[in-house]
Design a protein around this motif. Structure first.
Motif, PDB file in Angstrom:
ATOM      1  N   GLU A 222       0.816  -1.204   0.000  1.00 39.73           N
ATOM      2  CA  GLU A 222       0.000   0.000   0.000  1.00 39.73           C
ATOM      3  C   GLU A 222       0.853   1.259   0.000  1.00 39.73           C
ATOM      4  OE1 GLU A 222      -2.473  -0.528   3.409  1.00 39.73           O
ATOM      5  OE2 GLU A 222      -3.804  -1.980   2.434  1.00 39.73           O
ATOM      6  N   GLU A 223       2.073   1.168   0.535  1.00 36.28           N
ATOM      7  CA  GLU A 223       2.958   2.331   0.577  1.00 36.28           C
ATOM      8  C   GLU A 223       3.749   2.509  -0.711  1.00 36.28           C
ATOM      9  OE1 GLU A 223       5.320   1.631   4.022  1.00 36.28           O
ATOM     10  OE2 GLU A 223       3.679   2.037   5.419  1.00 36.28           O
ATOM     11  N   GLY A 224       3.575   1.592  -1.655  1.00 37.86           N
ATOM     12  CA  GLY A 224       4.201   1.774  -2.953  1.00 37.86           C
ATOM     13  C   GLY A 224       5.314   0.820  -3.311  1.00 37.86           C
ATOM     14  N   ALA A 225       5.610  -0.156  -2.461  1.00 35.02           N
ATOM     15  CA  ALA A 225       6.649  -1.131  -2.807  1.00 35.02           C
ATOM     16  C   ALA A 225       6.227  -1.901  -4.060  1.00 35.02           C
ATOM     17  CB  ALA A 225       6.874  -2.101  -1.649  1.00 35.02           C
ATOM     18  N   ARG A 226       7.157  -2.082  -4.992  1.00 33.03           N
ATOM     19  CA  ARG A 226       6.816  -2.707  -6.263  1.00 33.03           C
ATOM     20  C   ARG A 226       7.647  -3.946  -6.585  1.00 33.03           C
ATOM     21  NH1 ARG A 226       2.900  -1.186  -5.326  1.00 33.03           N
ATOM     22  NH2 ARG A 226       1.571   0.392  -6.246  1.00 33.03           N
ATOM     23  N   HIS A 227       8.543  -4.316  -5.700  1.00 36.93           N
ATOM     24  CA  HIS A 227       9.331  -5.530  -5.920  1.00 36.93           C
ATOM     25  C   HIS A 227       9.453  -6.287  -4.599  1.00 36.93           C
ATOM     26  CE1 HIS A 227      10.692  -4.563 -10.014  1.00 36.93           C
ATOM     27  NE2 HIS A 227      10.661  -3.319  -9.592  1.00 36.93           N
ATOM     28  N   PHE A 228       8.987  -7.520  -4.590  1.00 37.50           N
ATOM     29  CA  PHE A 228       9.048  -8.363  -3.403  1.00 37.50           C
ATOM     30  C   PHE A 228       9.730  -9.679  -3.739  1.00 37.50           C
ATOM     31  CE2 PHE A 228       5.470  -5.600  -2.620  1.00 37.50           C
ATOM     32  CZ  PHE A 228       5.466  -5.387  -1.251  1.00 37.50           C
ATOM     33  N   VAL A 229      10.579 -10.128  -2.839  1.00 39.00           N
ATOM     34  CA  VAL A 229      11.112 -11.482  -2.921  1.00 39.00           C
ATOM     35  C   VAL A 229      10.642 -12.206  -1.668  1.00 39.00           C
ATOM     36  CG1 VAL A 229      13.159 -12.944  -2.945  1.00 39.00           C
ATOM     37  CG2 VAL A 229      13.141 -10.790  -4.232  1.00 39.00           C
ATOM     38  N   LEU A 230       9.865 -13.241  -1.835  1.00 47.25           N
ATOM     39  CA  LEU A 230       9.334 -14.010  -0.725  1.00 47.25           C
ATOM     40  C   LEU A 230      10.145 -15.291  -0.590  1.00 47.25           C
ATOM     41  CD1 LEU A 230       5.547 -13.619  -1.621  1.00 47.25           C
ATOM     42  CD2 LEU A 230       6.933 -12.135  -0.163  1.00 47.25           C
ATOM     43  N   MET A 231      10.786 -15.464   0.554  1.00 46.11           N
ATOM     44  CA  MET A 231      11.656 -16.615   0.736  1.00 46.11           C
ATOM     45  C   MET A 231      11.123 -17.543   1.810  1.00 46.11           C
ATOM     46  SD  MET A 231      15.754 -16.732   1.542  1.00 46.11           S
ATOM     47  CE  MET A 231      15.697 -16.606   3.321  1.00 46.11           C
ATOM     48  N   SER A 232      11.106 -18.842   1.499  1.00 43.71           N
ATOM     49  CA  SER A 232      10.710 -19.844   2.476  1.00 43.71           C
ATOM     50  C   SER A 232      11.387 -21.155   2.116  1.00 43.71           C
ATOM     51  CB  SER A 232       9.185 -20.026   2.504  1.00 43.71           C
ATOM     52  OG  SER A 232       8.737 -20.670   1.323  1.00 43.71           O
ATOM     53  N   ARG A 233      11.386 -22.093   3.050  1.00 43.52           N
ATOM     54  CA  ARG A 233      12.008 -23.389   2.785  1.00 43.52           C
ATOM     55  C   ARG A 233      11.275 -24.155   1.696  1.00 43.52           C
ATOM     56  NH1 ARG A 233      12.419 -26.041   8.623  1.00 43.52           N
ATOM     57  NH2 ARG A 233      10.426 -24.937   8.772  1.00 43.52           N
ATOM     58  N   SER A 234       9.953 -23.992   1.634  1.00 44.07           N
ATOM     59  CA  SER A 234       9.160 -24.730   0.645  1.00 44.07           C
ATOM     60  C   SER A 234       9.079 -24.018  -0.699  1.00 44.07           C
ATOM     61  CB  SER A 234       7.743 -24.960   1.178  1.00 44.07           C
ATOM     62  OG  SER A 234       7.074 -23.720   1.344  1.00 44.07           O
ATOM     63  N   GLY A 235       9.277 -22.688  -0.670  1.00 44.08           N
ATOM     64  CA  GLY A 235       9.159 -21.928  -1.907  1.00 44.08           C
ATOM     65  C   GLY A 235       7.724 -21.652  -2.318  1.00 44.08           C
ATOM     66  N   VAL A 236       6.785 -21.902  -1.405  1.00 44.39           N
ATOM     67  CA  VAL A 236       5.374 -21.624  -1.679  1.00 44.39           C
ATOM     68  C   VAL A 236       4.785 -20.870  -0.489  1.00 44.39           C
ATOM     69  CG1 VAL A 236       5.084 -23.656  -3.129  1.00 44.39           C
ATOM     70  CG2 VAL A 236       4.609 -23.825  -0.687  1.00 44.39           C
ATOM     71  N   ALA A 237       3.605 -20.314  -0.706  1.00 45.36           N
ATOM     72  CA  ALA A 237       2.925 -19.595   0.370  1.00 45.36           C
ATOM     73  C   ALA A 237       2.565 -20.553   1.489  1.00 45.36           C
ATOM     74  CB  ALA A 237       1.674 -18.910  -0.168  1.00 45.36           C
ATOM     75  N   GLY A 238       2.904 -20.173   2.715  1.00 48.87           N
ATOM     76  CA  GLY A 238       2.597 -21.016   3.854  1.00 48.87           C
ATOM     77  C   GLY A 238       1.113 -21.006   4.188  1.00 48.87           C
ATOM     78  N   LYS A 239       0.706 -21.957   5.018  1.00 55.41           N
ATOM     79  CA  LYS A 239      -0.688 -22.034   5.424  1.00 55.41           C
ATOM     80  C   LYS A 239      -1.109 -20.736   6.097  1.00 55.41           C
ATOM     81  CE  LYS A 239      -3.906 -24.853   8.143  1.00 55.41           C
ATOM     82  NZ  LYS A 239      -4.035 -26.009   9.065  1.00 55.41           N
TER      83      LYS A 239
ATOM     84  N   SER B 254      -1.679 -10.607  -7.936  1.00 52.72           N
ATOM     85  CA  SER B 254      -2.620  -9.910  -8.808  1.00 52.72           C
ATOM     86  C   SER B 254      -2.407  -8.397  -8.810  1.00 52.72           C
ATOM     87  CB  SER B 254      -4.063 -10.222  -8.380  1.00 52.72           C
ATOM     88  OG  SER B 254      -4.305  -9.747  -7.063  1.00 52.72           O
ATOM     89  N   SER B 255      -1.439  -7.922  -8.018  1.00 55.90           N
ATOM     90  CA  SER B 255      -1.163  -6.488  -7.957  1.00 55.90           C
ATOM     91  C   SER B 255      -0.181  -6.101  -9.056  1.00 55.90           C
ATOM     92  CB  SER B 255      -0.566  -6.142  -6.585  1.00 55.90           C
ATOM     93  OG  SER B 255       0.773  -6.608  -6.489  1.00 55.90           O
ATOM     94  N   SER B 256       0.161  -4.822  -9.093  1.00 53.35           N
ATOM     95  CA  SER B 256       1.129  -4.334 -10.079  1.00 53.35           C
ATOM     96  C   SER B 256       2.565  -4.585  -9.633  1.00 53.35           C
ATOM     97  CB  SER B 256       0.918  -2.832 -10.320  1.00 53.35           C
ATOM     98  OG  SER B 256       1.073  -2.113  -9.099  1.00 53.35           O
ATOM     99  N   ALA B 257       2.755  -5.116  -8.424  1.00 54.10           N
ATOM    100  CA  ALA B 257       4.101  -5.393  -7.927  1.00 54.10           C
ATOM    101  C   ALA B 257       4.692  -6.620  -8.620  1.00 54.10           C
ATOM    102  CB  ALA B 257       4.062  -5.616  -6.415  1.00 54.10           C
ATOM    103  N   ARG B 258       6.005  -6.637  -8.751  1.00 52.40           N
ATOM    104  CA  ARG B 258       6.711  -7.805  -9.255  1.00 52.40           C
ATOM    105  C   ARG B 258       7.055  -8.691  -8.066  1.00 52.40           C
ATOM    106  NH1 ARG B 258       9.111  -7.356 -14.230  1.00 52.40           N
ATOM    107  NH2 ARG B 258       9.407  -9.604 -13.956  1.00 52.40           N
ATOM    108  N   VAL B 259       6.614  -9.930  -8.094  1.00 51.95           N
ATOM    109  CA  VAL B 259       6.798 -10.846  -6.966  1.00 51.95           C
ATOM    110  C   VAL B 259       7.656 -12.030  -7.405  1.00 51.95           C
ATOM    111  CG1 VAL B 259       5.661 -12.272  -5.233  1.00 51.95           C
ATOM    112  CG2 VAL B 259       4.541 -10.187  -6.065  1.00 51.95           C
ATOM    113  N   HIS B 260       8.700 -12.282  -6.663  1.00 55.73           N
ATOM    114  CA  HIS B 260       9.574 -13.407  -6.930  1.00 55.73           C
ATOM    115  C   HIS B 260       9.561 -14.316  -5.707  1.00 55.73           C
ATOM    116  CE1 HIS B 260      11.297 -11.185 -10.368  1.00 55.73           C
ATOM    117  NE2 HIS B 260      11.128 -10.137  -9.581  1.00 55.73           N
ATOM    118  N   VAL B 261       9.355 -15.591  -5.928  1.00 54.87           N
ATOM    119  CA  VAL B 261       9.316 -16.559  -4.841  1.00 54.87           C
ATOM    120  C   VAL B 261      10.607 -17.363  -4.863  1.00 54.87           C
ATOM    121  CG1 VAL B 261       8.099 -18.508  -3.829  1.00 54.87           C
ATOM    122  CG2 VAL B 261       6.804 -16.675  -4.931  1.00 54.87           C
TER     123      VAL B 261
END
Length: 206
Positions: free
Chosen positions: A17-34, A45-52
């Motif tokens: 919401e504050e304008g960040a446009r690049h995210f790297v999400l890191m986890s051991r599984s490489g997927v969204a956690g429960k 689905s946002s305009s941000a670039r997301v890398h997992v």
């Protein structure tokens, strides 16, 4: 760099919401956690670039490989900040705390933070922020959490060390959140209220 943790998803939402446009999400599984699925879908689905990124923060070589891959990726800008939010509980009485109890808490939290710091230096990352999610347990202690309190004290010490070297480093001694996190799951919020320590609501926390 935002690890995928359910109790931290509000932080991701606010950065978006504050304008960040690049995210790297890191986890051991490489997927969204429960519990993170909704936030993950919103990011995607946002305009941000997301890398997992699939990497184990407790394994230095895994962290190094993951961050080197990001550095060489053409569609990823330079990494300028890290938020280390990994946390595991292994509560028990002091007399029952053994090496396994300590390792389960220390490896993702303490070794993970140190790995992120060392690899960031090795790769020459110029970080604007390096945020460590600590806990008031490092200051006041918490029943059954001698290992957890000690691990968070290590994060506090690491932030002091980084600052002494002129590097970015901030350790936040979080109190219990009212609506998210391990304190809610373990009933800690209610227990602390008896002591006069009340939970943090979303607005104050953010």
């Amino acid at each position: 760099h935002y690890p995928l943790r359910r109790q931290r998803q509000m932080c991701i939402r606010d950065r978006l919401e504050e304008g960040a446009r690049h995210f790297v999400l890191m986890s051991r599984s490489g997927v969204a956690g429960k519990g993170c699925e909704e936030m993950y879908e919103r990011l995607m689905s946002s305009s941000a670039r997301v890398h997992v990124l699939k990497a184990d923060v407790g394994d230095k070589e895994s962290v190094r490989s993951g961050l080197k891959a990001l550095q060489s990726a053409r569609d990823v800008p330079p990494i300028r900040g890290v938020m280390h939010a990994a946390g595991v509980l292994a509560d028990d009485l002091i007399e029952n705390q053994d090496r396994d109890h300590v390792d389960r808490v220390f490896i993702p939290k303490v070794r993970g933070a140190w790995n992120l710091h060392e690899v960031s230096e090795e790769l020459g990352l110029e970080l604007d922020f390096f945020v460590l999610f600590s806990s008031t347990s490092s200051l006041m202690g918490s029943a059954g959490q001698s290992n957890y309190g000690a691990a968070n004290a290590c994060l506090d010490g690491l932030a002091e060390y980084l600052n002494a070297k002129g590097l970015a480093g901030l350790s936040i001694q979080w109190g219990p959140w009212e609506t998210a996190g391990m304190a809610v799951e373990k009933g800690t919020v209610k227990r602390l209220e008896v002591m006069g320590i009340y939970g943090i609501n979303r607005d104050i926390g953010m």
